[in-house]
Enzyme design. Structure first.
Site, mmCIF file in Angstrom:
data_model
loop_
_atom_site.group_PDB
_atom_site.id
_atom_site.type_symbol
_atom_site.label_atom_id
_atom_site.label_comp_id
_atom_site.label_asym_id
_atom_site.label_seq_id
_atom_site.Cartn_x
_atom_site.Cartn_y
_atom_site.Cartn_z
ATOM 1 N N MET A 167 -2.251 8.079 13.276
ATOM 2 C CA MET A 167 -3.507 8.759 12.556
ATOM 3 C C MET A 167 -4.292 9.884 13.226
ATOM 4 O O MET A 167 -5.403 9.858 13.415
ATOM 5 C CB MET A 167 -4.402 7.593 12.278
ATOM 6 C CG MET A 167 -3.728 6.479 11.403
ATOM 7 S SD MET A 167 -4.672 4.910 11.370
ATOM 8 C CE MET A 167 -4.191 4.187 12.789
ATOM 9 N N ASP A 204 0.857 -1.194 -0.079
ATOM 10 C CA ASP A 204 0.270 0.128 0.118
ATOM 11 C C ASP A 204 0.978 1.378 -0.006
ATOM 12 O O ASP A 204 2.205 0.933 0.070
ATOM 13 C CB ASP A 204 -1.047 -0.041 1.150
ATOM 14 C CG ASP A 204 -0.458 -0.452 2.368
ATOM 15 O OD1 ASP A 204 0.692 0.253 2.890
ATOM 16 O OD2 ASP A 204 -0.655 -1.554 2.880
ATOM 17 N N LYS A 249 -4.659 3.188 -0.457
ATOM 18 C CA LYS A 249 -5.308 4.353 -0.413
ATOM 19 C C LYS A 249 -4.651 5.624 0.202
ATOM 20 O O LYS A 249 -3.688 5.700 1.198
ATOM 21 C CB LYS A 249 -6.731 4.349 0.419
ATOM 22 C CG LYS A 249 -6.247 3.950 1.757
ATOM 23 C CD LYS A 249 -7.647 4.074 2.457
ATOM 24 C CE LYS A 249 -7.360 3.574 4.013
ATOM 25 N NZ LYS A 249 -8.382 3.434 4.812
ATOM 26 N N ASP A 252 5.141 -1.919 11.479
ATOM 27 C CA ASP A 252 4.724 -3.217 11.684
ATOM 28 C C ASP A 252 3.526 -3.707 11.395
ATOM 29 O O ASP A 252 2.609 -3.043 11.375
ATOM 30 C CB ASP A 252 5.214 -3.402 13.407
ATOM 31 C CG ASP A 252 5.124 -4.933 13.755
ATOM 32 O OD1 ASP A 252 5.832 -5.618 13.676
ATOM 33 O OD2 ASP A 252 3.851 -5.425 14.059
HETATM 34 N N1 SAH Z 1 1.687 -0.467 10.741
HETATM 35 C C1 SAH Z 1 2.046 1.097 10.725
HETATM 36 C C2 SAH Z 1 0.980 1.921 11.274
HETATM 37 C C3 SAH Z 1 -0.178 1.961 10.093
HETATM 38 S S1 SAH Z 1 -1.430 3.206 10.438
HETATM 39 C C4 SAH Z 1 3.159 1.110 11.929
HETATM 40 O O1 SAH Z 1 3.524 0.317 12.595
HETATM 41 O O2 SAH Z 1 3.775 2.317 11.782
HETATM 42 C C5 SAH Z 1 -0.896 4.597 9.503
HETATM 43 C C6 SAH Z 1 -0.440 5.542 10.500
HETATM 44 O O3 SAH Z 1 1.148 5.416 10.985
HETATM 45 C C7 SAH Z 1 -0.100 6.851 10.024
HETATM 46 O O4 SAH Z 1 -1.217 7.710 9.926
HETATM 47 C C8 SAH Z 1 1.105 7.734 10.810
HETATM 48 O O5 SAH Z 1 0.136 8.000 12.187
HETATM 49 C C9 SAH Z 1 1.902 6.464 11.019
HETATM 50 N N2 SAH Z 1 2.967 6.324 10.085
HETATM 51 C C10 SAH Z 1 3.168 5.652 9.321
HETATM 52 N N3 SAH Z 1 4.585 5.870 8.678
HETATM 53 C C11 SAH Z 1 4.883 6.852 9.398
HETATM 54 C C12 SAH Z 1 6.349 7.667 9.410
HETATM 55 N N4 SAH Z 1 7.190 7.566 8.265
HETATM 56 N N5 SAH Z 1 6.228 8.719 10.069
HETATM 57 C C13 SAH Z 1 5.059 8.983 11.072
HETATM 58 N N6 SAH Z 1 4.119 8.431 11.045
HETATM 59 C C14 SAH Z 1 3.893 7.427 10.343
#
Ligand code: SAH
Length: 250
Positions: free
Chosen positions: A168, A31, A53, A86
């Site tokens: 988020m 994604d 998305k 993760d």
């Molecule tokens: N599985 C992912 C989270 C998915 S939910 C994890 O473990 O990080 C999506 C949210 O993750 C985003 O809205 C944001 O809050 C966070 N996120 C993902 N990548 C990011 C990044 N490089 N820097 C800051 N926040 C991030």
């Protein structure tokens, strides 16, 4: 089938196992949260299926993603489902695993560096600290549209004495911080926002619980971003001076 975490963005934060699986895959299903630098590590001949998305825009409903995974696995292909951070932290990895299990498809899980860890490391914030925080909580600031009652009891989290990492949370940041204040967390509690952590477009802002929502808005901070709240954020002082100068905010 392998459910693989890609980490927060920096390809160097990919695990060795994730890299090995990406290089051996027949097809990679990913994604938008998976950074370009990581996609570049997938061999050119490997098929890629984009199911993301962007910016909240509609692309592929969750059940379609699950059907796609099941279809590909049933074709006998070596499938890697690659997810940002993760796979088991707010990534709906659990739902995908349930769908695969229901279809009788075995799946291995490869953990990744969750974005709160990437953000904390970049900001110089130790998420736990013997004097300052005895625990750390991962929370979602995004809830199903149309839900009338928030499922997250923010006022209760205000009383934990733990570091709070909000995923988020950008759209609802004012209401989230307001509820933490209402729960008794002091307005001066240090708080930070890290946007696009570990990527070339990373931005960092360190402030306080009382001010961060307004300042993040004025500073144009947007998703993907992690908000970290707690006394440990006070240790990010050196970086605070740099970003304050960069953004020219009060
Ligand atoms: N599985 C992912 C989270 C998915 S939910 C994890 O473990 O990080 C999506 C949210 O993750 C985003 O809205 C944001 O809050 C966070 N996120 C993902 N990548 C990011 C990044 N490089 N820097 C800051 N926040 C991030």
């Amino acid at each position: 089938m392998h459910l693989v975490g890609a980490g927060p963005g920096d390809p160097d934060l990919l695990t060795v196992k994730a890299l090995r699986l990406l290089q051996a895959a027949d097809v990679v299903v990913h994604d938008h949260l998976v950074a370009e630098g990581i996609l570049a590590l997938i061999p050119a001949a490997t098929r890629r299926v984009f199911v993301g998305k962007k910016g909240g825009g509609f692309c592929c409903p969750q059940h379609r993603i699950e059907e796609t995974l099941v279809d590909l696995a049933r074709q006998g292909l070596n499938v890697v489902r690659l997810k940002g951070g993760d796979p088991f932290i707010f990534g709906r990895g659990g739902e995908e695993l349930e769908a695969l299990a229901a279809a009788g498809i075995p799946c291995s899980i490869v953990s990744g560096v969750t974005s709160a860890f990437g953000a904390a490391a970049e900001a110089g914030i130790p998420l736990t600290h013997r004097r300052l925080a005895s625990g750390v909580v991962f929370l979602t600031g995004h809830e199903e549209p149309g839900k009338t009652e928030s499922a997250v009891p923010w006022e209760d989290y205000a009383r934990l004495g733990a570091t709070l990492c909000v995923y988020m949370g950008m759209k609802n940041l004012e209401s989230i911080t307001g509820r933490l204040l209402a729960g008794g967390l002091a307005a001066e509690t240090p708080a930070a926002v890290v946007q696009a952590a570990t990527t070339a477009s990373q931005r960092l802002w360190v402030s306080s619980l009382g001010r961060i929502a307004r300042e993040a808005e004025e500073g144009g901070f947007t998703a993907p971003a992690i908000v970290i709240i707690g006394e440990v954020v006070g240790l990010a002082e050196v970086l605070q001076q740099r970003t304050a100068a960069e953004l020219a905010l009060p």
